[in-house]
Design a protein around this motif. Structure first.
Motif, mmCIF file in Angstrom:
data_model
loop_
_atom_site.group_PDB
_atom_site.id
_atom_site.type_symbol
_atom_site.label_atom_id
_atom_site.label_comp_id
_atom_site.label_asym_id
_atom_site.label_seq_id
_atom_site.Cartn_x
_atom_site.Cartn_y
_atom_site.Cartn_z
ATOM 1 N N GLY A 115 1.913 -12.726 -7.627
ATOM 2 C CA GLY A 115 2.665 -12.923 -8.864
ATOM 3 C C GLY A 115 3.344 -11.655 -9.361
ATOM 4 O O GLY A 115 3.305 -10.601 -8.714
ATOM 5 N N ASP A 116 3.941 -11.754 -10.550
ATOM 6 C CA ASP A 116 4.730 -10.653 -11.106
ATOM 7 C C ASP A 116 3.926 -9.373 -11.250
ATOM 8 O O ASP A 116 4.360 -8.301 -10.827
ATOM 9 C CB ASP A 116 5.310 -11.055 -12.475
ATOM 10 C CG ASP A 116 6.478 -12.010 -12.355
ATOM 11 O OD1 ASP A 116 7.095 -12.056 -11.280
ATOM 12 O OD2 ASP A 116 6.786 -12.690 -13.342
ATOM 13 N N THR A 117 2.753 -9.456 -11.874
ATOM 14 C CA THR A 117 1.951 -8.243 -12.052
ATOM 15 C C THR A 117 1.084 -7.968 -10.836
ATOM 16 O O THR A 117 0.900 -6.818 -10.440
ATOM 17 C CB THR A 117 1.044 -8.348 -13.298
ATOM 18 O OG1 THR A 117 0.151 -9.459 -13.154
ATOM 19 C CG2 THR A 117 1.869 -8.496 -14.561
ATOM 20 N N GLY A 118 0.527 -9.022 -10.231
ATOM 21 C CA GLY A 118 -0.423 -8.837 -9.152
ATOM 22 C C GLY A 118 0.123 -8.058 -7.977
ATOM 23 O O GLY A 118 -0.560 -7.183 -7.415
ATOM 24 N N THR A 119 1.365 -8.341 -7.594
ATOM 25 C CA THR A 119 1.987 -7.620 -6.476
ATOM 26 C C THR A 119 2.013 -6.125 -6.742
ATOM 27 O O THR A 119 1.702 -5.309 -5.859
ATOM 28 C CB THR A 119 3.414 -8.134 -6.246
ATOM 29 O OG1 THR A 119 3.379 -9.532 -5.957
ATOM 30 C CG2 THR A 119 4.077 -7.398 -5.099
ATOM 31 N N HIS A 120 2.371 -5.754 -7.971
ATOM 32 C CA HIS A 120 2.438 -4.334 -8.326
ATOM 33 C C HIS A 120 1.051 -3.712 -8.422
ATOM 34 O O HIS A 120 0.865 -2.536 -8.080
ATOM 35 C CB HIS A 120 3.190 -4.158 -9.640
ATOM 36 C CG HIS A 120 4.627 -4.538 -9.583
ATOM 37 N ND1 HIS A 120 5.518 -3.947 -8.713
ATOM 38 C CD2 HIS A 120 5.362 -5.444 -10.290
ATOM 39 C CE1 HIS A 120 6.727 -4.465 -8.879
ATOM 40 N NE2 HIS A 120 6.645 -5.384 -9.825
ATOM 41 N N VAL A 121 0.062 -4.476 -8.898
ATOM 42 C CA VAL A 121 -1.304 -3.958 -8.959
ATOM 43 C C VAL A 121 -1.789 -3.621 -7.555
ATOM 44 O O VAL A 121 -2.358 -2.550 -7.308
ATOM 45 C CB VAL A 121 -2.254 -4.966 -9.629
ATOM 46 C CG1 VAL A 121 -3.700 -4.478 -9.528
ATOM 47 C CG2 VAL A 121 -1.875 -5.172 -11.093
ATOM 48 N N VAL A 122 -1.576 -4.546 -6.614
ATOM 49 C CA VAL A 122 -1.979 -4.303 -5.229
ATOM 50 C C VAL A 122 -1.324 -3.038 -4.699
ATOM 51 O O VAL A 122 -1.984 -2.178 -4.089
ATOM 52 C CB VAL A 122 -1.617 -5.509 -4.336
ATOM 53 C CG1 VAL A 122 -1.822 -5.168 -2.858
ATOM 54 C CG2 VAL A 122 -2.445 -6.725 -4.710
ATOM 55 N N SER A 123 -0.031 -2.895 -4.922
ATOM 56 C CA SER A 123 0.699 -1.724 -4.432
ATOM 57 C C SER A 123 0.142 -0.429 -4.999
ATOM 58 O O SER A 123 -0.085 0.547 -4.266
ATOM 59 C CB SER A 123 2.184 -1.860 -4.788
ATOM 60 O OG SER A 123 2.898 -0.695 -4.412
ATOM 61 N N GLN A 124 -0.103 -0.402 -6.309
ATOM 62 C CA GLN A 124 -0.623 0.803 -6.956
ATOM 63 C C GLN A 124 -2.008 1.162 -6.423
ATOM 64 O O GLN A 124 -2.310 2.339 -6.178
ATOM 65 C CB GLN A 124 -0.692 0.581 -8.466
ATOM 66 C CG GLN A 124 0.650 0.455 -9.164
ATOM 67 C CD GLN A 124 1.368 1.781 -9.283
ATOM 68 O OE1 GLN A 124 0.755 2.829 -9.416
ATOM 69 N NE2 GLN A 124 2.679 1.740 -9.216
ATOM 70 N N LEU A 125 -2.852 0.174 -6.234
ATOM 71 C CA LEU A 125 -4.214 0.425 -5.775
ATOM 72 C C LEU A 125 -4.235 0.914 -4.329
ATOM 73 O O LEU A 125 -5.011 1.814 -3.970
ATOM 74 C CB LEU A 125 -5.060 -0.831 -5.915
ATOM 75 C CG LEU A 125 -5.336 -1.300 -7.351
ATOM 76 C CD1 LEU A 125 -6.048 -2.643 -7.339
ATOM 77 C CD2 LEU A 125 -6.154 -0.267 -8.117
ATOM 78 N N LEU A 126 -3.404 0.328 -3.491
ATOM 79 C CA LEU A 126 -3.347 0.763 -2.097
ATOM 80 C C LEU A 126 -2.862 2.206 -1.992
ATOM 81 O O LEU A 126 -3.377 2.989 -1.180
ATOM 82 C CB LEU A 126 -2.438 -0.166 -1.289
ATOM 83 C CG LEU A 126 -2.982 -1.573 -1.022
ATOM 84 C CD1 LEU A 126 -1.917 -2.425 -0.364
ATOM 85 C CD2 LEU A 126 -4.231 -1.519 -0.142
ATOM 86 N N LYS A 127 -1.898 2.561 -2.818
ATOM 87 C CA LYS A 127 -1.415 3.944 -2.829
ATOM 88 C C LYS A 127 -2.528 4.918 -3.193
ATOM 89 O O LYS A 127 -2.548 6.066 -2.734
ATOM 90 C CB LYS A 127 -0.253 4.091 -3.820
ATOM 91 C CG LYS A 127 1.048 3.458 -3.372
ATOM 92 C CD LYS A 127 2.118 3.619 -4.436
ATOM 93 C CE LYS A 127 3.411 2.931 -4.044
ATOM 94 N NZ LYS A 127 4.442 3.027 -5.119
ATOM 95 N N ALA A 128 -3.448 4.456 -4.029
ATOM 96 C CA ALA A 128 -4.559 5.309 -4.461
ATOM 97 C C ALA A 128 -5.712 5.319 -3.458
ATOM 98 O O ALA A 128 -6.711 6.019 -3.669
ATOM 99 C CB ALA A 128 -5.063 4.851 -5.827
ATOM 100 N N GLY A 129 -5.598 4.531 -2.391
ATOM 101 C CA GLY A 129 -6.617 4.536 -1.360
ATOM 102 C C GLY A 129 -7.754 3.557 -1.552
ATOM 103 O O GLY A 129 -8.783 3.644 -0.858
ATOM 104 N N ALA A 130 -7.615 2.604 -2.468
ATOM 105 C CA ALA A 130 -8.675 1.620 -2.702
ATOM 106 C C ALA A 130 -8.651 0.540 -1.626
ATOM 107 O O ALA A 130 -7.619 0.295 -0.980
ATOM 108 C CB ALA A 130 -8.494 0.985 -4.069
ATOM 109 N N ASN A 131 -9.785 -0.097 -1.434
ATOM 110 C CA ASN A 131 -9.845 -1.297 -0.600
ATOM 111 C C ASN A 131 -9.464 -2.486 -1.477
ATOM 112 O O ASN A 131 -10.136 -2.758 -2.476
ATOM 113 C CB ASN A 131 -11.257 -1.512 -0.051
ATOM 114 C CG ASN A 131 -11.643 -0.462 0.973
ATOM 115 O OD1 ASN A 131 -10.799 0.055 1.690
ATOM 116 N ND2 ASN A 131 -12.927 -0.151 1.043
#
Length: 292
Positions: free
Chosen positions: A12-28
């Motif tokens: 969704g609108d926010t979820g896609t960006h949340v995933v992107s931000q978290l992956l950039k930070a190295g989270a699983n």
């Protein structure tokens, strides 16, 4: 040890960006989606684990939360929020999550005339009583709201909405996502907090129309309509929101906006993320051609 994070509504609108931000930070990141499609493929290719699930199915929710430390919970503008919240709260409690970031609404009030907004207030209280640490995000109207009127703006050079002369500081989904990701990466600092989220500038719909006019190079007019008249317009359209539940919500929040109950601003986005939220003019400039 890495933070294992479940992101619901990941396509969704926010979820896609949340995933992107978290992956950039190295989270699983485990991305929960309703179905596999091009959007889920993109999430998988970016490094997220994909799980297909339904927030209104307890077994599905429970399976998605297995092995997670924290979670991002967002529910669409549709019936079923309270049941989904109960399922999510129970499953989160069983997994002993360190934090749930819950996306609510700025309109979330006990006496909200919108059923959706009132349900969000009740959902907040359900999560508060769950025994799981929770942070509630209460964004005001998304800037993406205007995207649903893009065709009418292109074809007729007008914005038809029911907000009267109300001022509000709309916010982009990407800025909401940046806040959510920052909190998920630092859960201990934000547990138990409620964060109303605003954009950087309060605007009336007349001012929105002026900014849009400047961006697209022609005059865009704001047409004021009464809330019930707006509901009738939606009911006669092919909008994906042409459902009684959504129309009742639009009418309800329109009265809240018109009464001034949703005015105000704060610096929560910048204080949590270190970066100011994008302005409405920036939001429009990032979508060249969308509005003609």
């Amino acid at each position: 040890m890495k933070n294992n994070i479940l992101v619901t509504g990941a396509a969704g609108d926010t979820g896609t960006h949340v995933v992107s931000q978290l992956l950039k930070a190295g989270a699983n990141v485990r991305a929960m989606v309703r179905q596999e499609d091009q959007r889920s493929d993109a999430l998988k290719n970016s490094g997220a684990e994909i799980v297909v699930g339904d927030l209104n199915d307890f077994n599905s929710v429970s399976a998605a939360l297995k092995g997670m430390n924290t979670a991002y919970f967002v529910y669409p503008l549709a019936p079923g929020l309270l049941e989904a919240t109960a399922y999510f709260a129970q499953a989160a409690r069983e997994e002993q999550l360190k934090l749930v970031v819950n996306v609510s609404q700025r309109t979330s009030l006990r006496d909200a005339p919108s059923h959706s907004a009132q349900n969000h207030w009740v959902a907040e209280r359900m999560l508060d009583r769950s025994g799981v640490p929770v942070t509630h995000l209460q964004p005001t109207l998304f800037m993406e709201w205007l995207v649903y009127f893009a065709e009418d703006i292109r074809d007729n050079s007008r914005i038809v909405t029911p907000f009267g002369k109300a001022k509000y500081a709309s916010i982009s989904s990407e800025d909401i996502a940046r806040v959510a990701a920052a909190i998920l990466l630092d859960p201990a600092s934000h547990a138990g907090k409620i964060y109303p989220l605003f954009g950087p500038q309060e605007l009336t719909q007349y001012e929105v129309a002026k900014i849009l006019s400047d961006q697209v190079g022609r005059t865009i007019s704001y047409i004021e309509v009464e809330p019930e008249a707006f509901g009738q317009i939606v009911s006669e359209s092919d909008s994906p929101f042409n459902r009684p539940f959504n129309i009742q919500h639009f009418i309800g929040i329109a009265y809240m906006f018109r009464s001034g109950r949703l005015e105000g601003m704060n610096n929560n986005v910048e204080e949590i993320t270190g970066t100011k939220p994008r302005s409405f003019a920036e939001f429009i400039s990032e979508r060249p051609g969308l509005f003609g």
